[in-house]
Scaffold this motif. Structure first.
Motif, PDB file in Angstrom:
ATOM      1  N   ILE A 288       0.856  -1.177   0.000  1.00 41.75           N
ATOM      2  CA  ILE A 288       0.000   0.000   0.000  1.00 41.75           C
ATOM      3  C   ILE A 288       0.897   1.233   0.000  1.00 41.75           C
ATOM      4  CG2 ILE A 288      -0.183   0.071   2.540  1.00 41.75           C
ATOM      5  CD1 ILE A 288      -3.122   1.006   2.123  1.00 41.75           C
ATOM      6  N   VAL A 289       0.573   2.210  -0.822  1.00 45.67           N
ATOM      7  CA  VAL A 289       1.365   3.434  -0.889  1.00 45.67           C
ATOM      8  C   VAL A 289       0.794   4.445   0.103  1.00 45.67           C
ATOM      9  CG1 VAL A 289       2.081   5.379  -2.317  1.00 45.67           C
ATOM     10  CG2 VAL A 289       2.045   3.071  -3.281  1.00 45.67           C
ATOM     11  N   LEU A 290       1.623   4.847   1.047  1.00 44.88           N
ATOM     12  CA  LEU A 290       1.259   5.881   2.016  1.00 44.88           C
ATOM     13  C   LEU A 290       1.889   7.191   1.552  1.00 44.88           C
ATOM     14  CD1 LEU A 290       1.977   3.892   5.320  1.00 44.88           C
ATOM     15  CD2 LEU A 290      -0.177   4.040   4.045  1.00 44.88           C
ATOM     16  N   ASP A 291       1.096   8.035   0.942  1.00 44.45           N
ATOM     17  CA  ASP A 291       1.622   9.292   0.415  1.00 44.45           C
ATOM     18  C   ASP A 291       1.351  10.394   1.438  1.00 44.45           C
ATOM     19  OD1 ASP A 291       2.520  11.442  -0.956  1.00 44.45           O
ATOM     20  OD2 ASP A 291       1.421  11.021  -2.807  1.00 44.45           O
ATOM     21  N   PHE A 292       2.319  10.612   2.318  1.00 37.13           N
ATOM     22  CA  PHE A 292       2.154  11.596   3.376  1.00 37.13           C
ATOM     23  C   PHE A 292       2.138  13.030   2.835  1.00 37.13           C
ATOM     24  CE2 PHE A 292       3.728   7.929   5.811  1.00 37.13           C
ATOM     25  CZ  PHE A 292       2.793   7.912   6.843  1.00 37.13           C
ATOM     26  N   ASN A 293       2.496  13.225   1.575  1.00 40.53           N
ATOM     27  CA  ASN A 293       2.343  14.544   0.970  1.00 40.53           C
ATOM     28  C   ASN A 293       0.870  14.935   0.868  1.00 40.53           C
ATOM     29  OD1 ASN A 293       5.160  15.352   0.127  1.00 40.53           O
ATOM     30  ND2 ASN A 293       5.023  13.341  -0.840  1.00 40.53           N
ATOM     31  N   LYS A 294      -0.013  13.950   0.990  1.00 39.79           N
ATOM     32  CA  LYS A 294      -1.456  14.201   0.946  1.00 39.79           C
ATOM     33  C   LYS A 294      -2.102  14.073   2.321  1.00 39.79           C
ATOM     34  CE  LYS A 294      -1.849  12.868  -3.903  1.00 39.79           C
ATOM     35  NZ  LYS A 294      -2.447  11.935  -4.890  1.00 39.79           N
ATOM     36  N   ALA A 295      -1.274  14.061   3.378  1.00 40.10           N
ATOM     37  CA  ALA A 295      -1.813  14.055   4.741  1.00 40.10           C
ATOM     38  C   ALA A 295      -2.600  15.347   4.965  1.00 40.10           C
ATOM     39  CB  ALA A 295      -0.687  13.929   5.760  1.00 40.10           C
ATOM     40  N   TYR A 296      -3.751  15.226   5.590  1.00 36.76           N
ATOM     41  CA  TYR A 296      -4.628  16.398   5.731  1.00 36.76           C
ATOM     42  C   TYR A 296      -5.182  16.523   7.143  1.00 36.76           C
ATOM     43  CZ  TYR A 296      -8.349  12.896   5.041  1.00 36.76           C
ATOM     44  OH  TYR A 296      -9.177  11.799   5.147  1.00 36.76           O
ATOM     45  N   ASN A 297      -5.596  17.732   7.472  1.00 32.52           N
ATOM     46  CA  ASN A 297      -6.164  18.009   8.781  1.00 32.52           C
ATOM     47  C   ASN A 297      -7.623  17.568   8.860  1.00 32.52           C
ATOM     48  OD1 ASN A 297      -3.816  19.262   9.737  1.00 32.52           O
ATOM     49  ND2 ASN A 297      -4.466  21.284   9.028  1.00 32.52           N
ATOM     50  N   PRO A 298      -8.064  17.169  10.055  1.00 34.51           N
ATOM     51  CA  PRO A 298      -9.505  16.928  10.239  1.00 34.51           C
ATOM     52  C   PRO A 298     -10.253  18.254  10.183  1.00 34.51           C
ATOM     53  CG  PRO A 298      -8.348  16.762  12.326  1.00 34.51           C
ATOM     54  CD  PRO A 298      -7.288  16.901  11.270  1.00 34.51           C
ATOM     55  N   PHE A 299     -11.540  18.199   9.855  1.00 33.20           N
ATOM     56  CA  PHE A 299     -12.328  19.424   9.751  1.00 33.20           C
ATOM     57  C   PHE A 299     -12.385  20.197  11.065  1.00 33.20           C
ATOM     58  CE2 PHE A 299     -15.236  18.739   5.808  1.00 33.20           C
ATOM     59  CZ  PHE A 299     -14.123  18.840   4.999  1.00 33.20           C
ATOM     60  N   CYS A 300     -12.251  19.495  12.192  1.00 29.25           N
ATOM     61  CA  CYS A 300     -12.316  20.200  13.471  1.00 29.25           C
ATOM     62  C   CYS A 300     -11.091  21.091  13.687  1.00 29.25           C
ATOM     63  CB  CYS A 300     -12.479  19.219  14.631  1.00 29.25           C
ATOM     64  SG  CYS A 300     -11.278  17.893  14.653  1.00 29.25           S
ATOM     65  N   ALA A 301     -10.059  20.954  12.859  1.00 30.61           N
ATOM     66  CA  ALA A 301      -8.912  21.863  12.921  1.00 30.61           C
ATOM     67  C   ALA A 301      -9.301  23.250  12.428  1.00 30.61           C
ATOM     68  CB  ALA A 301      -7.754  21.320  12.089  1.00 30.61           C
ATOM     69  N   TYR A 302     -10.370  23.324  11.620  1.00 34.75           N
ATOM     70  CA  TYR A 302     -10.846  24.589  11.073  1.00 34.75           C
ATOM     71  C   TYR A 302     -12.104  25.085  11.771  1.00 34.75           C
ATOM     72  CZ  TYR A 302      -8.407  22.061   7.350  1.00 34.75           C
ATOM     73  OH  TYR A 302      -7.528  21.297   6.646  1.00 34.75           O
ATOM     74  N   ASN A 303     -12.868  24.142  12.330  1.00 33.07           N
ATOM     75  CA  ASN A 303     -14.169  24.496  12.896  1.00 33.07           C
ATOM     76  C   ASN A 303     -14.521  23.491  13.994  1.00 33.07           C
ATOM     77  OD1 ASN A 303     -16.873  25.036  13.410  1.00 33.07           O
ATOM     78  ND2 ASN A 303     -17.350  25.493  11.275  1.00 33.07           N
TER      79      ASN A 303
END
Length: 202
Positions: free
Chosen positions: A159-174
């Motif tokens: 499985i390819v783990l592309d950490f360049n596409k790691a993203y924040n959960p929505f609760c980080a913004y709201n």
């Protein structure tokens, strides 16, 4: 005979040059694809109907903050499928719990250490993409303190783990959003300086 050696040498140089050029353009194409993905996400965050941002924040929003793309953090990991018969109760940031199935383990090497992440799928989901909530040693400093997420699709035993596409959960913004909290087994003892940084820290 000497001319024949020159021909062989020229052929070797052409092959090496082709490989170097191919490698460079592959990296460049990859970087451009990541940047395009990020631009698309920024457009979503500016959208009146699709943005997770509170309206007052959305109106002033320009773009999210990321680490520069780095192929070292596009990692091919060993995948071991693991089907849980019953869902686990994933704790949410709001204090509630939601059902997720454990789907497997991804094991990879980084900075001379072996790391393992548990992969999940939300109960009722039909996508092949698996959900990976994780923390690393950038959290609370350069990245969101509550951890980040990653999505990946297994391909057999890899499985390819592309950490360049790691993203924040929505609760980080709201804080009105309920977000899964990374489990203890997904707390990486290494820095992952890739993907999305903490929101509003530029």
């Amino acid at each position: 005979m000497k001319g024949f050696k020159y021909i062989i040498l020229l052929g070797v140089l052409l092959i090496v040059g082709y490989l170097v050029k191919d490698l460079f353009f592959n990296d460049e194409s990859y970087n451009q694809a990541v940047l395009k993905f990020r631009e698309s996400k920024d457009l979503t965050f500016r959208s009146v109907t699709r943005s997770p941002l509170p309206d007052s924040v959305r109106r002033a929003f320009n773009k999210l903050d990321y680490y520069a793309p780095a192929r070292d953090f596009e990692i091919s990991a060993d995948f071991q499928a693991q089907e849980s018969a019953e869902p686990v109760a994933m704790p949410m940031t709001t204090g509630t719990k939601e059902p997720y199935y454990v789907k497997g383990k991804a094991t990879f090497e980084l900075e001379g250490q072996t790391h393992t992440l548990t992969l999940f799928q939300k109960a009722g989901a039909t996508s092949d993409s698996l959900f990976i909530p994780f923390t690393d040693q950038t959290n609370g400093f350069e990245t969101y303190g509550g951890g980040r997420y990653l999505d990946a699709i297994p391909n057999g035993q890899t499985i390819v783990l592309d950490f360049n596409k790691a993203y924040n959960p929505f609760c980080a913004y709201n804080p009105q959003f309920a977000c899964p909290m990374p489990p203890a087994e997904n707390r990486l003892k290494v820095k992952i300086p890739a993907g999305e940084k903490a929101f509003g820290t530029k």
